[in-house]
Enzyme design. Structure first.
Site, PDB file in Angstrom:
ATOM      1  N   GLY A   1     -38.304  -7.079 -17.295  1.00 47.12           N
ATOM      2  CA  GLY A   1     -37.350  -8.021 -17.842  1.00 47.12           C
ATOM      3  C   GLY A   1     -37.738  -8.419 -19.250  1.00 47.12           C
ATOM      4  O   GLY A   1     -38.895  -8.378 -19.626  1.00 47.12           O
ATOM      5  N   VAL A   2     -36.717  -8.783 -20.042  1.00 47.54           N
ATOM      6  CA  VAL A   2     -36.961  -9.243 -21.391  1.00 47.54           C
ATOM      7  C   VAL A   2     -36.107 -10.471 -21.616  1.00 47.54           C
ATOM      8  O   VAL A   2     -34.972 -10.521 -21.170  1.00 47.54           O
ATOM      9  CB  VAL A   2     -36.563  -8.159 -22.418  1.00 47.54           C
ATOM     10  CG1 VAL A   2     -36.866  -8.631 -23.827  1.00 47.54           C
ATOM     11  CG2 VAL A   2     -37.300  -6.864 -22.137  1.00 47.54           C
ATOM     12  N   GLY A   3     -36.659 -11.440 -22.278  1.00 43.66           N
ATOM     13  CA  GLY A   3     -35.868 -12.629 -22.550  1.00 43.66           C
ATOM     14  C   GLY A   3     -36.354 -13.286 -23.811  1.00 43.66           C
ATOM     15  O   GLY A   3     -37.118 -12.686 -24.568  1.00 43.66           O
ATOM     16  N   GLY A   4     -35.923 -14.498 -24.034  1.00 42.61           N
ATOM     17  CA  GLY A   4     -36.280 -15.209 -25.244  1.00 42.61           C
ATOM     18  C   GLY A   4     -37.778 -15.361 -25.397  1.00 42.61           C
ATOM     19  O   GLY A   4     -38.302 -15.443 -26.502  1.00 42.61           O
TER      20      GLY A   4
ATOM     21  N   GLY B   1     -40.165 -13.210 -24.480  1.00 38.53           N
ATOM     22  CA  GLY B   1     -40.928 -11.978 -24.580  1.00 38.53           C
ATOM     23  C   GLY B   1     -40.572 -11.088 -23.397  1.00 38.53           C
ATOM     24  O   GLY B   1     -39.414 -10.993 -23.034  1.00 38.53           O
TER      25      GLY B   1
ATOM     26  N   VAL C   1     -41.433  -9.416 -19.335  1.00 37.84           N
ATOM     27  CA  VAL C   1     -42.068  -9.586 -18.037  1.00 37.84           C
ATOM     28  C   VAL C   1     -42.462  -8.216 -17.493  1.00 37.84           C
ATOM     29  O   VAL C   1     -41.652  -7.288 -17.476  1.00 37.84           O
ATOM     30  CB  VAL C   1     -41.128 -10.280 -17.032  1.00 37.84           C
ATOM     31  CG1 VAL C   1     -41.800 -10.379 -15.671  1.00 37.84           C
ATOM     32  CG2 VAL C   1     -40.759 -11.660 -17.515  1.00 37.84           C
TER      33      VAL C   1
ATOM     34  N   ASP D   1     -29.645 -23.592 -15.178  1.00 34.35           N
ATOM     35  CA  ASP D   1     -29.268 -22.177 -15.083  1.00 34.35           C
ATOM     36  C   ASP D   1     -29.331 -21.722 -13.624  1.00 34.35           C
ATOM     37  O   ASP D   1     -29.933 -20.704 -13.311  1.00 34.35           O
ATOM     38  CB  ASP D   1     -30.165 -21.332 -15.991  1.00 34.35           C
ATOM     39  CG  ASP D   1     -29.495 -20.021 -16.394  1.00 34.35           C
ATOM     40  OD1 ASP D   1     -28.287 -19.861 -16.115  1.00 34.35           O
ATOM     41  OD2 ASP D   1     -30.177 -19.164 -16.975  1.00 34.35           O
TER      42      ASP D   1
END
Ligand code: NAG
Ligand code: NAG
Ligand code: NAG
Ligand code: NAG
Ligand code: NAG
Ligand code: NAG
Ligand code: NAG
Ligand code: NAG
Ligand code: NAG
Length: 858
Positions: free
Chosen positions: A526-529, A531, A533, A643
């Site tokens: 996973g990628v998010g704000g 960085g 995972v 969320d």
């Protein structure tokens, strides 16, 4: 006779040219095939929680599913607003959502096969309560090509579609969105798809001066116009390469002089070499404009098409011909002009193709120096004096493609590294200075911001470690696992992690490098704000989820801080929790236990996982409701998750539900007389509280609304938002409310469990879910009430249903309690809170988080 010879001479030279072109294609192309399977095929429905399936059958992946391509500092800041102005026929489900970027953000795609690729970008400035997308100005670049520079869509009703053909020679490509200062960037959808190898050849006929043009492979192309002449629009559904062909009427000068002809597509025969259905589909060649049979004095005129272009660029022009108008061979001879310059003199299609109704195309390069009037003008007209047959001329299709300039740009004179490539040296110096100043300003702003964060983090006793935030500025990728220098002692988390926080075990960077095979990209889930995972395996064999913060992202720092502070304070069986962390070198890494069964959503739809029973679903809902109830009431201030959705409810190996992802969470109102927190709208649409959306005032009841959507999602096993469905069904919350009002809720229940739910249990459940979706927050129940109703629904099911005891996966006393005792909400509050503290004290915890997208991003 003399005139005749002169005419023949001019005819022969182009014919030879045309023939060599033909032979060349013959050799290269071999057998033609009408279908093409791209080796690279990335279709992304940006900012959407759900896939979009277009009417041509192509599926655009949702944001969660495509998050592994995206590297950004952003949250999902997206908007969907009822139904915007979709009067345009080109309005697609893709236009309903957008992804907004405040900072430079990149999509990265791995290339299976080098060569020409389509990049198609969809822009539609959706209304958004916080961001005015019509004033968004930004630049889009690939690694070496500028696609758009200082681009904006000023008209809120305008749909903008950009299409590029780029020859890629490396094994990956970056598509970078860079907002201008004080602006955001946005994108609704992206296509990145391989094009057939022979679509664009390296050579073409140069128009000015006349000759051969070689080296097209070195140019990036942008499709400016693609016209199906004499026929209707051709949509991606009817094109072999998902292209769109516009009708030519708007570009036709003197339409009275033209007459369209259409033949059935099965009359068209592609040649053994040359044009193929991939070059243009049947429908392009089966329609044509020819000269109208004026039957009057002067049959000598040209059919003329005129298109506006940017005169500072050269253009590749492709003309498609297919003689579907002649009765016999060698009847049709005509001239082709490009911007008044002869392109082909005496084009004789039937002698090139040796037959009628056989497609043929020819490419021309028009140098910028020959574009005098800001337009490309294509003309076809009869050849004079050559033959006695009826003067005529035809054109079936027309493509105009902008060629990249010496700056490697398709929009302006800046190259992708930001340098100015104009002829004049003045601007060069100025822009560099300006850029320098801009950078300096940016850096200062960042420093001020960081100092601000630092101050906030400073402990009351003045405790503050050295080398703190400067190390956060290092780019993530520069940190190699292999070297562990003396610097590795510098603590970078320090201002966030202070000794008072309970963050579990402290890992060394080395341990985590080993666990993730040096943060192998393949381990990214996973990628998010914040960085990325990674999935990792510790030395003892434990599988863990490892979240590695991106130190260059201030947004990431904020989310990290939020998450760390919350996780250090909150311990609950139904909330994710931490195993440990690592703050060596410039890293900020959090380690969570792996949630074996992943997000709840995957167990509801869109996967092949076994169906969950009604009882299991109820227990999962009860577990999540407990987690949320604890969030709202467990700490003095109360915490709003912001969320809540089925991808943020994770299931462990025993199907115990845990709420995850506190990156967006916010502390509740600080003082009692305050009833809400004002904040920019964040969250995921489909789940977004309409009141919060309208008023931007956040309360715990916003979570309750989102949870109501989750409840219906669990009951109906369909996404909260599904733009592929008929309008009234798109939004699950509205659809369910509407069906319930009609007493038809049973019609939309997941058919897998339809017959297994007791009527009483269903009634109670639906009643609870519906109340959560009340228009106004004050009318919605508290999470405690919801919890109570769900427990009741479970009890009602237990009394009536013959569900197998295997279904009941309870592994803790809490759940057993649920089955035996129903409490009033009030009691439930205090008891719950007490339980939580107990579990905190006993240190049972080490629950299991994972970020929402993580599983999906795989
Ligand atoms: C869209 O259609 C509606 C109803 O047909 C019309 O009232 C409105 O003016 C249209 N909007 C635009 C921008 O064309
Ligand atoms: C907009 O789209 C919705 C759903 O696709 C449709 O019901 C509605 O009629 C459309 N409105 C216009 C003006 O085309
Ligand atoms: C792409 O560029 C490379 C290097 O210039 C060239 O060898 C190759 O043929 C090109 N491919 C296409 C499809 O244009
Ligand atoms: C958005 O910005 C545009 C141009 O900057 C302006 O014309 C428009 O009124 C703005 N719209 C809103 C809703 O603020
Ligand atoms: C073909 O021509 C007729 C009239 O001559 C016109 O009505 C029709 O719209 C044209 N079709 C196309 C696809 O341009
Ligand atoms: C598109 O294809 C369908 C059949 O697949 C056909 O009926 C239709 O006429 C085509 N449309 C055009 C514009 O050619
Ligand atoms: C057709 O256009 C060309 C180029 O603009 C021009 O030279 C020629 O005279 C035109 N032919 C007729 C018959 O008007
Ligand atoms: C256009 O012509 C100029 C000079 O006449 C030349 O330098 C340039 O390379 C040409 N561009 C293309 C794309 O042919
Ligand atoms: C340029 O365009 C104008 C208006 O469209 C037209 O009158 C003029 O003849 C054009 N000039 C040339 C050289 O094509």
């Amino acid at each position: 006779m003399k005139g005749d010879r002169g005419g023949r001479l001019t005819l022969i030279i182009p014919l030879i040219l045309a023939l060599t072109h033909f032979i060349h294609n013959n050799v290269v192309l071999g057998a033609s095939s009408s279908s093409f399977t791209p080796s690279d095929n990335y279709l992304i429905n940006c900012g959407s929680p759900d896939n979009a399936v277009l009417d041509d059958g192509r599926t655009f992946k949702s944001d969660p599913q495509s998050s592994s391509y995206l590297s950004t500092d952003e949250d999902i800041l997206t908007s969907i607003n009822s139904f915007p102005n979709n009067n345009s026929s080109s309005f697609l489900p893709l236009h309903l959502t957008a992804r907004i970027f405040h900072h430079v953000s990149m999509y990265r795609f791995l290339i299976n096969k080098p060569g020409r690729h389509w990049i198609r970008l969809y822009f539609y400035p959706l209304p958004h309560p916080t961001y005015n997308l019509t004033s968004a100005t930004f630049t889009v670049t690939t690694d070496d090509i500028v696609l758009l520079h200082g681009f904006s869509v000023k008209d809120s009703s305008k749909i903008v579609f950009k299409e590029y053909l780029i020859n890629i020679t490396s094994d990956k490509i970056t598509l970078k969105f860079s907002p201008m200062k004080n602006s955001v960037a946005f994108i609704n959808a992206i296509e990145f798809v391989s094009a057939p190898e022979d679509l664009i050849s390296d050579s073409a006929s140069a128009v000015s001066p006349v000759g051969e043009f070689n080296g097209l492979n070195g140019y990036a192309l942008e499709v400016s116009y693609r016209l199906n002449i004499g026929g209707p629009a051709i949509t991606p559904k009817n094109d072999t390469l998902s292209r769109t062909w516009q009708p030519d009427d708007p570009f036709m000068k003197f339409p009275e002089g033209a007459k369209n002809v259409t033949v059935p597509t099965d009359l068209i025969t592609y040649p053994k070499g040359g044009a193929t259905p991939l070059i243009a589909p049947y429908w392009v060649y089966a329609t044509v404009d020819q000269m109208a049979d004026s039957g009057t004095s002067d049959p000598n005129f040209n059919l003329t098409w005129m298109m506006n272009v940017d005169p500072s660029f050269s253009y590749l022009i492709r003309l498609h011909f297919c003689d579907i108008v002649s009765k016999g061979l060698n009847e049709l001879y005509f001239n082709v002009y490009v911007n008044g310059i002869i392109g082909v003199s005496g084009l004789d299609l039937s002698s090139i193709t040796s037959g009628l109704a056989i497609p043929y195309y020819q490419d021309f390069v028009l140098n910028a120096s020959a574009i005098l009037n800001g337009s490309v003008v294509i003309q076809v007209g009869p050849t004079s004096n050559l033959h006695s047959s009826m003067p005529n001329a035809i054109l079936n299709g027309l493509e105009v493609m902008k060629m990249s300039n010496s700056a490697g740009s398709l929009d302006g004179l800046f190259s992708s590294d930001g340098s100015y490539k104009g002829i004049n040296h003045g601007p060069n110096v100025t822009t560099k200075v300006a850029a320098g100043v801009g950078l300096a300003l940016g850096a200062t702003a960042l420093l001020v911001l960081l100092i601000g964060i630092l101050r906030r983090q400073k402990r009351p006793n003045g405790y503050q470690k050295q080398k703190t935030f400067s190390s956060w500025l290092l780019p993530l990728n520069s940190t190699q696992c292999s070297f562990l220098s003396s610097k590795s002692k510098s603590t970078t988390f320090s201002s966030i992690i202070n000794p008072g926080l309970n963050l579990g075990r402290c890992f060394t960077l080395n341990e985590l490098c080993n666990a993730t095979k040096n943060f192998d990209e393949k381990a990214v889930v996973g990628v998010g704000g914040f960085g990325k995972v990674y999935l990792g395996e510790l030395e003892d064999g434990t599988t863990v989820a490892i979240k590695r913060g991106n130190p260059s992202s201030s947004q990431g720092i904020n989310e990290f801080q939020t998450e760390i502070h919350l996780l250090s304070k909150l311990r609950h069986r139904h909330l994710v929790s931490l195993i440990g962390y690592c703050d060596e070198q410039s890293e900020m890494i959090l380690v969570y236990e792996y949630m074996a069964n992943g997000p709840l959503r995957d167990h509801l739809y869109g996967s092949t996982l076994p169906t969950l029973s009604w009882r299991q679903r109820l227990e999962i809902c009860i577990g999540s409701a407990r987690g949320l109830h604890y969030l709202h009431t467990g700490s003095t201030q109360g915490i709003i998750h912001r969320d809540v959705k089925t991808t943020n409810i994770l299931l462990d190996e025993n199907f115990v539900a845990k709420v995850s992802d506190f990156g967006l969470s916010k502390a509740g109102p600080a003082s009692l007389d305050q009833t809400h927190v004002s904040t920019a709208v964040k969250g995921s649409f489909g789940y977004l509280d309409p009141e919060y959306f309208r008023r931007q005032q956040l309360t715990e009841k916003s979570d309750v609304y989102s949870f109501g959507v989750v409840l219906f999602e669990v009951l109906c096993a369909r996404p909260a938002l599904d733009p592929a469905l008929p309008r009234e069904q798109v939004n699950l919350a509205e659809w369910a409310k509407q069906q319930n009002a009609k007493g038809a809720i049973h019609k939309i229940i997941d058919h897998n469990i339809d017959g297994t739910i007791s009527q009483e249990s269903l009634m109670k459940y639906v009643e609870a879910a519906e109340k959560c979706l009340a228009e106004y927050g004050v009318d919605r129940p508290s999470m405690g009430d919801v919890l109570w109703n769900l427990e009741y629904a479970l009890q009602l099911q237990g009394n009536s249903s013959a569900s197998s005891s295997d279904d009941h996966r309870s592994d803790g006393d809490e759940n057993d309690e649920n089955n035996t005792k129903i409490e009033r909400p009030g009691e439930s509050h205090s008891k719950d809170t007490k339980d939580d503290h107990t579990s905190d004290d006993s240190g049972v915890v080490l629950g299991n988080p994972m970020f929402l997208e993580n599983f999906q991003g795989r």
